[in-house]
Enzyme design. Structure first.
Site, mmCIF file in Angstrom:
data_model
loop_
_atom_site.group_PDB
_atom_site.id
_atom_site.type_symbol
_atom_site.label_atom_id
_atom_site.label_comp_id
_atom_site.label_asym_id
_atom_site.label_seq_id
_atom_site.Cartn_x
_atom_site.Cartn_y
_atom_site.Cartn_z
ATOM 1 N N VAL A 1 0.858 -1.184 0.000
ATOM 2 C CA VAL A 1 0.000 0.000 0.000
ATOM 3 C C VAL A 1 0.888 1.226 0.000
ATOM 4 O O VAL A 1 1.738 1.392 0.870
ATOM 5 C CB VAL A 1 -0.918 0.038 1.241
ATOM 6 C CG1 VAL A 1 -1.792 1.283 1.204
ATOM 7 C CG2 VAL A 1 -1.793 -1.204 1.287
ATOM 8 N N SER A 2 0.717 2.075 -1.004
ATOM 9 C CA SER A 2 1.461 3.331 -1.046
ATOM 10 C C SER A 2 0.554 4.463 -0.591
ATOM 11 O O SER A 2 -0.656 4.306 -0.512
ATOM 12 C CB SER A 2 1.988 3.616 -2.461
ATOM 13 O OG SER A 2 0.920 3.808 -3.363
ATOM 14 N N THR A 3 1.131 5.585 -0.277
ATOM 15 C CA THR A 3 0.357 6.687 0.297
ATOM 16 C C THR A 3 -0.687 7.240 -0.657
ATOM 17 O O THR A 3 -1.659 7.830 -0.219
ATOM 18 C CB THR A 3 1.293 7.834 0.715
ATOM 19 O OG1 THR A 3 2.094 8.221 -0.420
ATOM 20 C CG2 THR A 3 2.214 7.371 1.827
#
Length: 215
Positions: free
Chosen positions: A9-11
């Site tokens: 999960v990236s920002t």
């Protein structure tokens, strides 16, 4: 057949949260007869981050054995960089395992499957570059308007997109000019009601506030 789940999960991809990915992995494993091990997770990590900055992915690969599967919801969860994706492929192959995407992308064997995986990885890298380009353009427009583009600095507030110094900044500068230490300034600001929490300001916060140049 054992499957090791991997979640990234990236920002800027909160719609692909860890819970949603975990549910998708479990559903796929159940429907395909995989014994799913607890997923390895990388949080807040870009798809272009090198392998040495991906502890979750490295942990997942380390658990793979002959005949196992590295399971992801989509292939771009592995990487949005063709070089990183190729390195992951090589590591998985050396373990005698294979990568499976719940979306079915590039799961075929042989030259056709290899070509499809390369195309998918290239498009993932292109999409990442496109997002970065759009973000830079949007930030450029905000800067041209004189609007804030980062986090709100210590001792400042935002009004209509513009930063304004609070009275704490002027008071801190006055105390510093009088020779007060950062710790003393923090304590004085708190005692005079300039600290939202009522506690003394940390010396790092005071230093940052004093070195900030407000337009």
């Amino acid at each position: 057949m054992k499957a090791i789940g991997y979640i990234r999960v990236s920002t800027d991809e909160q719609h692909l949260g860890t819970e949603a990915q975990a549910l998708a992995l479990q559903a796929y494993a159940d429907s395909h007869g995989f014994e799913l091990a607890p997923a390895c997770i990388d949080r807040g990590i870009s798809g272009a981050t090198p392998l040495d900055g991906r502890p979750g992915l490295l942990a997942a690969v380390a658990q793979l054995g002959p005949g196992d599967v590295l399971l992801v919801t989509r292939r771009d969860r592995l990487a949005r960089d063709v070089v990183v994706a190729a390195l992951v492929e090589r590591l998985v192959e050396r373990a005698g395992a294979r990568i499976v995407s719940c979306a079915g992308e590039g799961s075929e064997g042989g030259p056709a499957g290899e070509l499809m995986r390369s195309i998918i990885d290239a498009f993932a890298q292109y999409e990442r570059a496109l997002i970065r380009s759009r973000t830079r353009a949007a930030l450029g427009v905000k800067r041209a308007r004189g609007e804030r583009t980062g986090s709100i600095p210590v001792g400042h507030v935002e009004t209509d997109g513009h930063l304004e110094a609070t009275p704490a900044v002027a008071r801190a500068r006055e105390l510093r000019a009088a020779g007060e230490s950062y710790a003393s300034i923090g304590a004085t600001l708190a005692s005079e009601g300039h600290a939202p929490t009522g506690k003394a300001w940390h010396i790092t916060s005071v230093r940052r506030m004093l070195t900030r140049v407000t337009p």
